[in-house]
Write a protein that holds these residues in place. Structure first.
Motif, PDB file in Angstrom:
ATOM      1  N   THR A  35      17.058 -13.323  32.140  1.00  0.00           N
ATOM      2  CA  THR A  35      17.182 -11.901  32.457  1.00  0.00           C
ATOM      3  C   THR A  35      17.048 -11.035  31.209  1.00  0.00           C
ATOM      4  OG1 THR A  35      18.647 -12.443  34.314  1.00  0.00           O
ATOM      5  CG2 THR A  35      18.636 -10.162  33.539  1.00  0.00           C
ATOM      6  N   LEU A  36      17.658 -11.477  30.120  1.00  0.00           N
ATOM      7  CA  LEU A  36      17.686 -10.667  28.900  1.00  0.00           C
ATOM      8  C   LEU A  36      16.372 -10.697  28.124  1.00  0.00           C
ATOM      9  CD1 LEU A  36      21.258 -11.568  27.579  1.00  0.00           C
ATOM     10  CD2 LEU A  36      20.559  -9.517  28.823  1.00  0.00           C
ATOM     11  N   ILE A  37      15.485 -11.611  28.447  1.00  0.00           N
ATOM     12  CA  ILE A  37      14.272 -11.748  27.631  1.00  0.00           C
ATOM     13  C   ILE A  37      12.982 -11.506  28.405  1.00  0.00           C
ATOM     14  CG2 ILE A  37      15.404 -13.366  26.067  1.00  0.00           C
ATOM     15  CD1 ILE A  37      13.939 -15.637  27.456  1.00  0.00           C
ATOM     16  N   PRO A  41       7.945  -9.637  24.330  1.00  0.00           N
ATOM     17  CA  PRO A  41       6.576 -10.156  24.225  1.00  0.00           C
ATOM     18  C   PRO A  41       6.562 -11.649  23.885  1.00  0.00           C
ATOM     19  CG  PRO A  41       7.149  -8.971  22.224  1.00  0.00           C
ATOM     20  CD  PRO A  41       8.299  -8.765  23.176  1.00  0.00           C
ATOM     21  N   LEU A  42       7.015 -12.473  24.836  1.00  0.00           N
ATOM     22  CA  LEU A  42       7.085 -13.916  24.647  1.00  0.00           C
ATOM     23  C   LEU A  42       6.070 -14.609  25.537  1.00  0.00           C
ATOM     24  CD1 LEU A  42      10.969 -14.339  24.790  1.00  0.00           C
ATOM     25  CD2 LEU A  42       9.558 -14.267  22.732  1.00  0.00           C
ATOM     26  N   SER A  43       5.665 -15.804  25.147  1.00  0.00           N
ATOM     27  CA  SER A  43       4.836 -16.653  25.994  1.00  0.00           C
ATOM     28  C   SER A  43       5.753 -17.610  26.738  1.00  0.00           C
ATOM     29  CB  SER A  43       3.831 -17.441  25.149  1.00  0.00           C
ATOM     30  OG  SER A  43       2.924 -16.568  24.511  1.00  0.00           O
ATOM     31  N   GLY A  50      10.879 -21.220  30.929  1.00  0.00           N
ATOM     32  CA  GLY A  50      11.456 -20.627  29.725  1.00  0.00           C
ATOM     33  C   GLY A  50      10.386 -20.297  28.700  1.00  0.00           C
ATOM     34  N   PRO A  51      10.765 -19.630  27.606  1.00  0.00           N
ATOM     35  CA  PRO A  51       9.799 -19.297  26.553  1.00  0.00           C
ATOM     36  C   PRO A  51       9.322 -20.542  25.821  1.00  0.00           C
ATOM     37  CG  PRO A  51      12.021 -18.773  25.843  1.00  0.00           C
ATOM     38  CD  PRO A  51      12.127 -19.153  27.288  1.00  0.00           C
ATOM     39  N   MET A  52       8.082 -20.521  25.372  1.00  0.00           N
ATOM     40  CA  MET A  52       7.551 -21.630  24.589  1.00  0.00           C
ATOM     41  C   MET A  52       8.180 -21.608  23.199  1.00  0.00           C
ATOM     42  SD  MET A  52       3.575 -21.402  25.801  1.00  0.00           S
ATOM     43  CE  MET A  52       3.086 -22.862  24.875  1.00  0.00           C
ATOM     44  N   VAL A  53       8.566 -22.775  22.695  1.00  0.00           N
ATOM     45  CA  VAL A  53       9.241 -22.863  21.404  1.00  0.00           C
ATOM     46  C   VAL A  53       8.616 -23.962  20.549  1.00  0.00           C
ATOM     47  CG1 VAL A  53      11.444 -21.999  22.279  1.00  0.00           C
ATOM     48  CG2 VAL A  53      10.976 -24.456  22.343  1.00  0.00           C
ATOM     49  N   ASP A  54       8.858 -23.860  19.226  1.00  0.00           N
ATOM     50  CA  ASP A  54       8.398 -24.920  18.337  1.00  0.00           C
ATOM     51  C   ASP A  54       9.524 -25.918  18.100  1.00  0.00           C
ATOM     52  OD1 ASP A  54      10.141 -23.840  16.446  1.00  0.00           O
ATOM     53  OD2 ASP A  54       8.569 -22.891  15.258  1.00  0.00           O
ATOM     54  N   GLN A  55       9.348 -26.830  17.159  1.00  0.00           N
ATOM     55  CA  GLN A  55      10.341 -27.887  16.922  1.00  0.00           C
ATOM     56  C   GLN A  55      11.651 -27.354  16.367  1.00  0.00           C
ATOM     57  OE1 GLN A  55       7.647 -27.298  15.097  1.00  0.00           O
ATOM     58  NE2 GLN A  55       7.785 -28.083  13.008  1.00  0.00           N
ATOM     59  N   ARG A  57      12.871 -24.479  17.576  1.00  0.00           N
ATOM     60  CA  ARG A  57      13.275 -23.629  18.705  1.00  0.00           C
ATOM     61  C   ARG A  57      12.987 -22.150  18.454  1.00  0.00           C
ATOM     62  NH1 ARG A  57      12.752 -28.049  19.790  1.00  0.00           N
ATOM     63  NH2 ARG A  57      13.961 -29.322  21.233  1.00  0.00           N
ATOM     64  N   GLU A  58      12.021 -21.885  17.574  1.00  0.00           N
ATOM     65  CA  GLU A  58      11.566 -20.516  17.392  1.00  0.00           C
ATOM     66  C   GLU A  58      10.432 -20.246  18.371  1.00  0.00           C
ATOM     67  OE1 GLU A  58      10.302 -17.365  13.859  1.00  0.00           O
ATOM     68  OE2 GLU A  58      10.145 -19.528  13.500  1.00  0.00           O
ATOM     69  N   THR A  59      10.457 -19.088  19.001  1.00  0.00           N
ATOM     70  CA  THR A  59       9.414 -18.713  19.944  1.00  0.00           C
ATOM     71  C   THR A  59       8.196 -18.196  19.188  1.00  0.00           C
ATOM     72  OG1 THR A  59      10.126 -16.414  20.165  1.00  0.00           O
ATOM     73  CG2 THR A  59      11.217 -18.041  21.582  1.00  0.00           C
ATOM     74  N   GLN A  60       7.193 -17.744  19.940  1.00  0.00           N
ATOM     75  CA  GLN A  60       6.002 -17.183  19.301  1.00  0.00           C
ATOM     76  C   GLN A  60       6.235 -15.748  18.813  1.00  0.00           C
ATOM     77  OE1 GLN A  60       3.426 -18.224  22.644  1.00  0.00           O
ATOM     78  NE2 GLN A  60       2.277 -19.574  21.290  1.00  0.00           N
ATOM     79  N   LEU A  61       7.441 -15.224  19.080  1.00  0.00           N
ATOM     80  CA  LEU A  61       7.863 -13.945  18.519  1.00  0.00           C
ATOM     81  C   LEU A  61       8.629 -14.261  17.237  1.00  0.00           C
ATOM     82  CD1 LEU A  61       8.188 -10.851  18.787  1.00  0.00           C
ATOM     83  CD2 LEU A  61      10.267 -11.285  20.121  1.00  0.00           C
ATOM     84  N   PRO A  62       8.077 -13.985  16.062  1.00  0.00           N
ATOM     85  CA  PRO A  62       8.708 -14.365  14.795  1.00  0.00           C
ATOM     86  C   PRO A  62      10.171 -13.926  14.699  1.00  0.00           C
ATOM     87  CG  PRO A  62       6.510 -13.512  14.399  1.00  0.00           C
ATOM     88  CD  PRO A  62       6.809 -13.242  15.853  1.00  0.00           C
ATOM     89  N   GLY A  63      11.019 -14.878  14.326  1.00  0.00           N
ATOM     90  CA  GLY A  63      12.430 -14.582  14.154  1.00  0.00           C
ATOM     91  C   GLY A  63      13.256 -14.632  15.419  1.00  0.00           C
ATOM     92  N   PHE A  64      12.616 -14.942  16.553  1.00  0.00           N
ATOM     93  CA  PHE A  64      13.338 -14.999  17.833  1.00  0.00           C
ATOM     94  C   PHE A  64      13.402 -16.451  18.288  1.00  0.00           C
ATOM     95  CE2 PHE A  64      14.147 -14.730  22.327  1.00  0.00           C
ATOM     96  CZ  PHE A  64      14.972 -13.628  22.469  1.00  0.00           C
ATOM     97  N   PHE A  65      14.626 -16.976  18.408  1.00  0.00           N
ATOM     98  CA  PHE A  65      14.842 -18.369  18.769  1.00  0.00           C
ATOM     99  C   PHE A  65      15.405 -18.471  20.188  1.00  0.00           C
ATOM    100  CE2 PHE A  65      14.711 -18.196  14.250  1.00  0.00           C
ATOM    101  CZ  PHE A  65      14.275 -19.436  13.798  1.00  0.00           C
ATOM    102  N   ALA A  66      15.081 -19.536  20.881  1.00  0.00           N
ATOM    103  CA  ALA A  66      15.592 -19.752  22.245  1.00  0.00           C
ATOM    104  C   ALA A  66      16.027 -21.202  22.389  1.00  0.00           C
ATOM    105  CB  ALA A  66      14.518 -19.423  23.281  1.00  0.00           C
ATOM    106  N   VAL A  67      17.233 -21.416  22.898  1.00  0.00           N
ATOM    107  CA  VAL A  67      17.768 -22.773  23.050  1.00  0.00           C
ATOM    108  C   VAL A  67      18.496 -22.904  24.375  1.00  0.00           C
ATOM    109  CG1 VAL A  67      18.079 -23.028  20.559  1.00  0.00           C
ATOM    110  CG2 VAL A  67      19.977 -22.216  21.941  1.00  0.00           C
TER     111      VAL A  67
END
Length: 205
Positions: A35-37, A41-43, A50-55, A57-67
């Protein structure tokens, strides 16, 4: 009414039968709470929700992490806490040391594999990488192979894997040294005796 289903999860005609009951409870899976995200501008991953994350857990929006259950639904809270620790560590490093750019390598799922997180890697130097994987259906006596550019990076035997149980696979840094420069990271399930008879594969390609 209950019926058998085929490999595409479609009812098999002629197998239907009725069960008398007062209540039916259905377990149909969960989706991340985002709801909050939703307006950021996330993929988003079309399977996990959920948002796509790297290893890290950072999303494709720099500085924004999702876990945790924001990124993908977990089986146990231990995995949530584990991811939070990873994200917290790398968020703190960004604050202290700034952004660290690296080449982006996509993680793709193919036939037989429903979910794989992280969905991409931001690669600068070899490091341990933990993958969370769910299969499409129950498989037994298989090997989980993770490869890149045709080279096998990791081989793990699985006695059984079920869709309801997340696979938690950590690949050591020394195995990740052979990660290719190509923009695809691959993994797949293969029958251990595939070269001795018909090849039965459910692979991520």
């Amino acid at each position: 009414i209950v019926a058998k289903v085929d490999e595409k999860m479609q009812p098999v005609s002629g197998t239907e039968f009725a069960i008398d009951c007062d209540t039916v409870l259905l377990s149909v899976g969960l989706i991340p709470e985002r709801t909050l995200i939703n307006n950021l501008p996330l993929s988003f991953d079309g399977i996990t929700g959920g948002p796509m994350v790297d290893q890290h857990r950072e999303t494709q929006l720099p500085g924004f992490f999702a876990v945790g259950n924001v990124a993908h639904v977990h089986d146990v809270v231990d995995y949530v806490a584990e991811e939070a620790g990873v994200a917290g560590k790398y968020a703190a490093l960004q604050v202290q040391q700034g952004m660290h750019a690296g080449r982006k390598i996509l993680v793709k799922c193919g036939e037989g594999i429903r979910i794989c997180v992280p969905q991409f890697l931001v690669w600068k130097e070899p490091e341990n990488v933990k993958f969370y994987i769910r299969v499409m259906q129950v498989v037994r006596d298989r090997h989980l192979l993770i490869s890149s550019g045709g080279k096998i990076l990791w081989d793990q035997y699985l006695m059984v894997a079920r869709p309801s149980e997340m696979l938690n696979v950590e690949v050591p840094a020394d195995c990740m040294e052979n990660l290719e420069n190509e923009n695809v990271h691959k993994s797949y399930f293969q029958h251990p005796f595939a070269n001795w008879g018909p090849k039965e594969k459910a692979k991520i390609n």
